[in-house]
Design a protein around this motif. Structure first.
Motif, mmCIF file in Angstrom:
data_model
loop_
_atom_site.group_PDB
_atom_site.id
_atom_site.type_symbol
_atom_site.label_atom_id
_atom_site.label_comp_id
_atom_site.label_asym_id
_atom_site.label_seq_id
_atom_site.Cartn_x
_atom_site.Cartn_y
_atom_site.Cartn_z
ATOM 1 N N VAL A 255 41.073 42.063 73.372
ATOM 2 C CA VAL A 255 42.055 43.312 73.705
ATOM 3 C C VAL A 255 42.366 43.328 75.095
ATOM 4 N N GLY A 256 42.938 44.532 75.404
ATOM 5 C CA GLY A 256 43.262 44.742 76.751
ATOM 6 C C GLY A 256 44.508 43.944 77.264
ATOM 7 N N SER A 257 45.000 43.739 78.496
ATOM 8 C CA SER A 257 46.036 43.088 78.962
ATOM 9 C C SER A 257 45.736 41.765 79.277
ATOM 10 N N TYR B 148 30.888 45.654 74.623
ATOM 11 C CA TYR B 148 32.276 45.445 75.076
ATOM 12 C C TYR B 148 32.488 45.472 76.428
ATOM 13 N N ARG C 292 43.721 41.837 82.511
ATOM 14 C CA ARG C 292 42.266 42.685 82.330
ATOM 15 C C ARG C 292 42.039 42.421 80.864
ATOM 16 N N PRO C 293 41.689 41.391 80.596
ATOM 17 C CA PRO C 293 41.250 41.102 79.084
ATOM 18 C C PRO C 293 39.974 41.722 78.906
ATOM 19 N N VAL C 294 39.817 42.538 77.754
ATOM 20 C CA VAL C 294 38.474 43.234 77.283
ATOM 21 C C VAL C 294 38.306 42.552 76.137
ATOM 22 N N TYR C 295 36.920 42.189 75.946
ATOM 23 C CA TYR C 295 36.230 41.663 74.734
ATOM 24 C C TYR C 295 35.604 42.563 74.101
ATOM 25 N N SER D 1 34.833 43.594 80.254
ATOM 26 C CA SER D 1 35.584 42.695 80.561
ATOM 27 C C SER D 1 35.246 41.232 80.268
ATOM 28 N N ASP D 2 36.466 40.426 79.758
ATOM 29 C CA ASP D 2 36.034 39.333 78.916
ATOM 30 C C ASP D 2 35.296 38.332 80.037
#
Lengths: 167, 179
Positions: free
Chosen positions: B129-131, B99, B134-137, B101-102
């Motif tokens: 996920v995340g916003s 996991y 700030r997308p989180v993969y 940041s995307d």
């Protein structure tokens, strides 16, 4: 003294609540021996409950001392008549399978530490404290005495992390 | 018995499973293994089916037409003999979580390493996920480790990705026991 076939679900005995053994009981020693013989014959088996060999009575045998997971923390061969978990704490998730439900495994969360009360093979009352894999195995076998299979306890569909929605 | 793989996907709403399985039940199909889940806003179903008399796609006639009319996409694959039998994959189960940041290539880079090492992936889920800012993969997979391969080996293979992709990676075997 005999190796017995392990009953497979949907055998109805596996879903019954087993009868307590009223001690002293002259027949229970032979049942214990059958359970031990069956457990040993099943090679990698770490425990067998009486209902799995067709006896709806509250008797289990557990021995995790030969398994990788239990080698370093165990009480050796345990013969438990009328076992009862009287205290539990902590939790631990394992991928469980069961000889009575072949080809399927599921993640089950159980207490990591237990105190269990039972009558041993010689008729003596015992109270022992177990943890880790031995505790898991004992809880799995005691479930068989209550007609429960690990399928009744599965806590998640594999990687369930995504299924819980926040907000 | 001839086996089929059926894939169905469409905008999620209550009633999809019942609509699909109702049709299958009326046809006399047996559902063997199946997996259904929400991905994004889409509900997706993958099912292995068998039918005592059906031999090919034509056997199903236009049974799936109502599904398509309600906005679902339906794909049927006729399995070759034995295609329904699950291979017996021996080895320790290993979970890998990745996991961060995307960014492009997370799944590919992880899968490439495992593929090259002949490690069989048995389950894989990803989620963004995340916003929005700030997308989180998140990637979580389950694999079966061939004999002689340990958790530590996998961790070592994954190590370069930690810095290259700026992701966190954890590797752990799941204790599995037949009780």
């Amino acid at each position: 003294m005999a190796v017995c076939p392990i009953l497979l679900y949907p055998d109805p005995i596996l879903k019954q609540v087993a009868e307590p053994v009223v001690m002293p009981d002259e027949t229970v020693d032979a049942l214990v021996q059958d359970l031990i013989d069956t457990m040993l014959d099943a090679g990698h088996s770490v425990g067998v409950a009486a209902p799995q060999i067709g006896a709806s009575r509250r008797v289990v045998v557990v021995d995790v001392s030969n398994s990788k997971l239990g080698r370093d923390n165990n009480h050796g061969l345990l013969t438990m008549i009328n076992p009862e978990v009287i205290e539990k704490s902590g939790s631990m998730t394992m991928r469980e399978g069961c000889m009575s439900v072949p080809d399927y495994t599921g993640n089950v969360t159980r207490a990591e530490n237990i105190i269990v009360e039972f009558t041993d093979r010689s008729g003596q009352p015992q109270v022992i404290e177990c943890s880790g894999f031995e505790a898991i195995a004992i809880q799995h076998e005691i479930d068989h005495l209550d007609g429960l299979l690990f399928l009744d306890r599965v806590s998640s569909l594999k990687t369930d992390l995504f299924r819980r929605k926040k907000r | 018995m001839q086996h089929f793989a059926l894939t169905i996907i469409g905008r999620d709403r209550p009633g999809i499973v019942s609509q699909v399985t109702g049709i299958l039940f009326d046809l006399g199909c047996n559902i063997a293994d199946s997996s259904c889940s929400i991905l994004g806003g889409q509900f997706s179903m993958i099912l292995i089916l068998a039918h005592p008399d059906y031999v090919d796609r034509e056997s199903f006639g236009d049974a799936f037409l109502p599904l398509e009319e309600s906005g679902l996409s339906v794909f049927l694959r006729v399995l070759k003999p034995g295609g329904e039998i699950r291979p017996d994959i021996e080895g320790d189960l290993c979970m890998i979580s990745v996991y961060g940041s995307d960014k492009p290539g997370i799944v590919y880079r992880v899968a490439k390493i495992l593929g090259e090492k002949q490690v069989n992936i048995t389950d894989l889920n990803t989620k963004l996920v995340g916003s929005e800012e700030r997308p989180v993969y998140v990637l979580i997979l389950e694999a079966v480790l061939p004999e002689n391969i340990t958790e530590e080996d996998v961790d070592t293979w994954m190590s370069p990705l930690r810095s290259e992709l700026q992701v966190d990676i954890s590797v752990r075997t799941i204790p599995t026991a037949e009780l």
